[in-house]
Design a protein around this motif. Sequence first.
Motif, PDB file in Angstrom:
ATOM      1  N   ALA B  41     -47.438  21.718  -0.378  1.00 11.14           N
ATOM      2  CA  ALA B  41     -46.357  20.633  -0.656  1.00 11.14           C
ATOM      3  C   ALA B  41     -47.079  19.617  -1.763  1.00 11.14           C
ATOM      4  O   ALA B  41     -46.613  19.006  -2.341  1.00 11.14           O
ATOM      5  N   LEU B  42     -48.391  19.401  -1.011  1.00 10.68           N
ATOM      6  CA  LEU B  42     -49.196  18.381  -1.701  1.00 10.68           C
ATOM      7  C   LEU B  42     -49.411  18.795  -3.199  1.00 10.68           C
ATOM      8  O   LEU B  42     -49.401  17.926  -4.395  1.00 10.68           O
ATOM      9  N   PHE B  43     -49.704  20.184  -3.441  1.00 13.37           N
ATOM     10  CA  PHE B  43     -49.869  20.533  -4.652  1.00 13.37           C
ATOM     11  C   PHE B  43     -48.793  20.498  -5.579  1.00 13.37           C
ATOM     12  O   PHE B  43     -48.693  20.110  -6.738  1.00 13.37           O
ATOM     13  N   MET B  44     -47.696  20.656  -4.955  1.00 14.86           N
ATOM     14  CA  MET B  44     -46.263  20.381  -5.867  1.00 14.86           C
ATOM     15  C   MET B  44     -46.161  18.971  -5.865  1.00 14.86           C
ATOM     16  O   MET B  44     -45.566  18.645  -7.212  1.00 14.86           O
ATOM     17  N   LEU B  45     -46.462  17.942  -4.968  1.00 16.00           N
ATOM     18  CA  LEU B  45     -46.211  16.713  -5.416  1.00 16.00           C
ATOM     19  C   LEU B  45     -47.085  16.036  -6.472  1.00 16.00           C
ATOM     20  O   LEU B  45     -46.440  15.295  -7.259  1.00 16.00           O
ATOM     21  N   GLY B  46     -48.322  16.796  -6.445  1.00 19.12           N
ATOM     22  CA  GLY B  46     -49.230  16.283  -7.790  1.00 19.12           C
ATOM     23  C   GLY B  46     -48.348  16.898  -8.916  1.00 19.12           C
ATOM     24  O   GLY B  46     -48.334  16.009  -9.857  1.00 19.12           O
ATOM     25  N   ALA B  47     -47.986  17.824  -8.986  1.00 17.62           N
ATOM     26  CA  ALA B  47     -47.253  18.562 -10.438  1.00 17.62           C
ATOM     27  C   ALA B  47     -46.115  17.575 -10.677  1.00 17.62           C
ATOM     28  O   ALA B  47     -45.874  17.186 -11.731  1.00 17.62           O
ATOM     29  N   PHE B  48     -45.482  16.796  -9.437  1.00 18.64           N
ATOM     30  CA  PHE B  48     -44.254  16.031  -9.928  1.00 18.64           C
ATOM     31  C   PHE B  48     -44.749  14.805 -10.209  1.00 18.64           C
ATOM     32  O   PHE B  48     -43.982  13.831 -11.003  1.00 18.64           O
ATOM     33  N   CYS B  49     -46.137  14.286 -10.098  1.00 17.27           N
ATOM     34  CA  CYS B  49     -46.656  13.196 -10.698  1.00 17.27           C
ATOM     35  C   CYS B  49     -46.623  13.318 -11.998  1.00 17.27           C
ATOM     36  O   CYS B  49     -46.282  12.287 -12.843  1.00 17.27           O
TER      37      CYS B  49
END
Lengths: 407, 335
Positions: B41-49
Amino acid sequence: MRNTKVRDVILLGCFAVAAVAAPLLAAPFGAGYPDLLVKFAIFGIFAVGFNILFGLTGYLSFGHAVFLGVGSYAAVWSFKLVSVNILPAVIGAILVSGLFALAIGYVSLRRSGIYFSILTLAFAQMCYNLAYSVLTPITNGETGLRVLRDDPRYLDSAVGVLGQSPSLFGLPMTGWTGYYVCAAVLVVAFAFSVAIFRSPFGMTLRAIKTNQNRMGYTGFNSRPYLLTAFVISGMYAGLAGSLMAATDPLAGAERMQWTASGEVVLMTILGGAGTLLGPVLGSGVIKYFENIFSAYNEAQLGTTLSFLPESIHDGVVKTLSLFVGEGWQLTLGLLFMVVVIFLPGGIMEGVMRVFRVKHTPPVKSLGDSAQRDIVGESVIEEMPADYGAHPAPEKALAEAKIGTTAQ
Amino acid sequence: MDAILLQIMNGLDKGGAYALIALGLTLVFGTLGVVNFAHGALFMLGAFCAVAMNKFLSYETVVVDPTQLTPWGSPLEIRTPYVQALLGDWGKFLIDYSVPVSILLAIPVMLIISLIMERGLIRFFYKRPHADQILVTFGLAIILQEIVKQFFGANPIPQTAPSAVSGSLAITSAISYPYWRIVYFLFSLGVVAAVMAFLRFTTFGMVVRAGTQDRETVGLLGINIQRRFTIVFGLAGVVAGLAGLMYTPIVPPDYHMGMDFLVLSFVVVVVGGMGSLPGAVLAGFLLGILQSFASMNEVKSILPGIDQIIIYLVAVVILLVRPRGLMGRKGIMES
């Protein structure tokens, strides 16, 4: 000994009565209609089976939905090729998923703890990916496998039975008859799980959970027992899958996704892992809330909450609408965290605390004590004297009791 | 020959992503002893940054120019992003480079999110069994991805690489290779090297390494090892976020990308050896390349579907044959 048996019979009797009277019992909650009750029953079977593995042995399988999916596919193929009668479908699904469980369990159970979880997860993802790609001739990919009018149904055509929707010797699997068939299966499955809990085999599984190393030191080979438990719980999942296919003859690969595996874990721990009734309660609660929450939308919420003062009304509705309808998954995630953090013993622990059942140690983590079951407690004191083929279990049991009191 | 070279290169960027996520996972496991299912989920949050930054930069002003007409006869609307109107060419540059620029946003955001996660949730789970840790972080992962879904919708949002590196490198006339993948590979190498160097050559890193060996003794020496470990968790979160952010031009981010990568990264960690950083990196690149080989048509015609399951197969074999993984220390988690 007699005491336990009597209590078990009473428990089973109450359970059967509740299953029969479920339409009346659930009606006040707005859940008294067959579609939802069928879901309760099917997921109850699934969770009861999962509990035999996770609740008794403590092995957390994160790929259990595979067996559900495999069971569904097997059942639909049986509807297509053999007969619309659900009997061959159910038996076939149990056998096929049992074979799958045997293969996956044989490999996965060579490791324990987190490695076991990851291995089962890896197998589940493997099956899921294959079902979507190479195995499309068997699984029909994203469309899902369904029963068609011009399927051969060799047995049916041989005896001259017409019709294409699943039934049990003519009883349709839709509506109330469908529910009562599923409920009957649930009661039988539950009785079987009670039998396992009470058997020396069940005791061995608990001992493995309490201290597997010690079992090993006393010369006890735990792997065959674990594998048996894994296969049994896989068969339960296959049974649930076949009933799912029988009530709604469409099998899709999304049933095997790892979120589905996570859901059954949640059902089990929400009810109380390692307890008899817990998994059934847990699956009922989750399916009930899923049904209610995902049916709501923002407009309905607005009318329901119209009693709120104007100033906060819109804000509250906006906030709550995140959790309903499409946002049901969010509620599920929240529930997951809340249960694991605050109620690792599940609903059953809460109930026992309230009624002050003796010997209920506070549960600090998921299923850390083996003897949280009311009736299970008495079994330990009354292990059958003739069960002495291995000296190991008794020793491990004695340790198990010390372990519980120490916590 | 060209085909083989191409497959190796294709595997490098994916392998880079696996390596970066697995690095964080194994770092957290090695220090805190926590199995973090929310790492994806952190990986995904980074992408959404990156997505958020792009959205922010491309807010537009609309000016109607009555002197010019569209082919349909209505007055031409000229849309200019605010940034461009405000900063001129510099703004244009910012928009073009929105993915790399969002690193500036992602580092603090990811750091804050992971620190909150560690202090608010993970720290209560150090002593509890792995099953509990898996389940609670699994719940957290669901929550994070649902929140992102509410904000950004369920569909993938394509991001573009800066125009300077948006082309492809022509290896032969038939085979070309996008520049951004090379950038990603180099970036992941850089991050891996930076993390390794940080742990290797700084006092902080030394303390952390000592803490993973013998936490109590380090604590007895008067060092607040807990705080160091929390910072390590933050670091792992930032690494995962950056990995996701830079990956956006390759695969358009959607809310469940984290889950997909997480399962694979766990497999990578297991193959590399739980708690071993070089193992995670090596296994990441190895499995990435292996996967791209398995998706060659020649291979697929012999073994259909192998591309979907190769990674899991490797993991199963490794777990059964060499349970501590490629570079795991002897005796750690071997049963």
